[in-house]
Design a protein around this motif. Structure first.
Motif, PDB file in Angstrom:
ATOM      1  N   VAL A  82       0.816  -1.220   0.000  1.00 26.05           N
ATOM      2  CA  VAL A  82       0.000   0.000   0.000  1.00 26.05           C
ATOM      3  C   VAL A  82       0.847   1.265   0.000  1.00 26.05           C
ATOM      4  O   VAL A  82       0.615   2.175  -0.792  1.00 26.05           O
ATOM      5  CB  VAL A  82      -0.974  -0.005   1.202  1.00 26.05           C
ATOM      6  N   TYR A  83       1.834   1.358   0.887  1.00 25.67           N
ATOM      7  CA  TYR A  83       2.635   2.579   0.978  1.00 25.67           C
ATOM      8  C   TYR A  83       3.561   2.759  -0.222  1.00 25.67           C
ATOM      9  O   TYR A  83       4.044   3.857  -0.479  1.00 25.67           O
ATOM     10  CB  TYR A  83       3.459   2.595   2.267  1.00 25.67           C
ATOM     11  N   LEU A  84       3.820   1.696  -0.970  1.00 24.09           N
ATOM     12  CA  LEU A  84       4.659   1.788  -2.168  1.00 24.09           C
ATOM     13  C   LEU A  84       3.861   2.234  -3.383  1.00 24.09           C
ATOM     14  O   LEU A  84       4.431   2.631  -4.385  1.00 24.09           O
ATOM     15  CB  LEU A  84       5.329   0.440  -2.448  1.00 24.09           C
ATOM     16  N   GLN A  85       2.551   2.138  -3.292  1.00 26.55           N
ATOM     17  CA  GLN A  85       1.658   2.516  -4.386  1.00 26.55           C
ATOM     18  C   GLN A  85       0.928   3.806  -3.986  1.00 26.55           C
ATOM     19  O   GLN A  85       0.851   4.129  -2.822  1.00 26.55           O
ATOM     20  CB  GLN A  85       0.613   1.424  -4.638  1.00 26.55           C
ATOM     21  N   ALA A  86       0.380   4.472  -4.947  1.00 23.82           N
ATOM     22  CA  ALA A  86      -0.502   5.608  -4.675  1.00 23.82           C
ATOM     23  C   ALA A  86      -1.837   5.241  -5.303  1.00 23.82           C
ATOM     24  O   ALA A  86      -2.144   5.628  -6.414  1.00 23.82           O
ATOM     25  CB  ALA A  86       0.051   6.884  -5.270  1.00 23.82           C
ATOM     26  N   PHE A  87      -2.611   4.433  -4.602  1.00 21.70           N
ATOM     27  CA  PHE A  87      -3.854   3.917  -5.169  1.00 21.70           C
ATOM     28  C   PHE A  87      -4.868   5.035  -5.367  1.00 21.70           C
ATOM     29  O   PHE A  87      -5.120   5.824  -4.474  1.00 21.70           O
ATOM     30  CB  PHE A  87      -4.456   2.837  -4.252  1.00 21.70           C
ATOM     31  N   GLU A  88      -5.447   5.073  -6.555  1.00 21.48           N
ATOM     32  CA  GLU A  88      -6.503   6.029  -6.861  1.00 21.48           C
ATOM     33  C   GLU A  88      -7.849   5.475  -6.406  1.00 21.48           C
ATOM     34  O   GLU A  88      -8.667   6.181  -5.847  1.00 21.48           O
ATOM     35  CB  GLU A  88      -6.556   6.301  -8.366  1.00 21.48           C
ATOM     36  N   THR A  89      -8.071   4.181  -6.733  1.00 22.63           N
ATOM     37  CA  THR A  89      -9.355   3.544  -6.414  1.00 22.63           C
ATOM     38  C   THR A  89      -9.086   2.175  -5.810  1.00 22.63           C
ATOM     39  O   THR A  89      -7.995   1.660  -5.896  1.00 22.63           O
ATOM     40  CB  THR A  89     -10.210   3.359  -7.692  1.00 22.63           C
TER      41      THR A  89
END
Length: 176
Positions: A169-176
């Motif tokens: 999660v912290y490695l990604q910048a999830f939009e949805t």
């Protein structure tokens, strides 16, 4: 903060910045979700796990809710785990803290893995709700709820949350 100070020409490390910010009482002001708030009208069940060691699969299950930060806000994630195997049996995501996604995860775990002897949760309103506790009663499962300060009982799910967030999660910048 570390990145910005380095851009300004200061030679600083992340640990030093965290230590100094903690010392000064500086912290983020974004809204933090509160996932374990009890509802005053819901029944709280006693803690049944004192002195019990999970020695077999389906002896004790536990559940916990965490949040997944998104670019705009966050989602809630519930997971049901077996204490003995430490396997995540079922999970669901929701954009609200309503009870239905917790009940759906429970029903899915029951359908796939049978039923435990004891189901342990914290005292969050989703787990003390009539819908959730009734699903446990209908399956003839004993209900156990952590008391204040019983953080060790959820250490398996807390470890799952830590791994999930730091490794994905912290490695990604999830939009949805």
């Amino acid at each position: 903060m570390t990145r910005r100070l380095r851009q300004l020409g200061y030679e600083v490390g992340g640990k030093r910045i965290r230590r100094l910010m903690r010392k000064m009482g500086v912290m983020a002001i974004y809204q933090k979700p509160r996932t374990s708030q009890p509802h005053p009208a819901h029944k709280v069940y006693p803690y049944l796990l004192r002195g019990i060691a999970a020695e077999k699969i389906n002896q004790v299950w536990c559940a916990d809710i965490s949040y997944i930060p998104m670019r705009r806000g966050f989602l809630y994630l519930v997971a049901i785990m077996d204490w003995h195997s430490r396997k995540a049996l079922s999970w669901r995501l929701s954009n609200t803290m309503e009870t239905d996604f917790s009940v759906a995860a429970l029903e899915n775990a029951l359908r796939l893995y049978g039923k435990p002897d004891i189901f342990n949760t914290d005292r969050g309103s989703q787990f003390t709700s009539l819908e959730f506790t009734q699903a446990l009663k209908d399956a003839d499962i004993r209900i156990s709820m952590d008391g204040r300060g019983r953080w060790m009982d959820n250490v398996m799910t807390e470890r799952l949350w830590r791994s999930l967030k730091y490794e994905c999660v912290y490695l990604q910048a999830f939009e949805t």
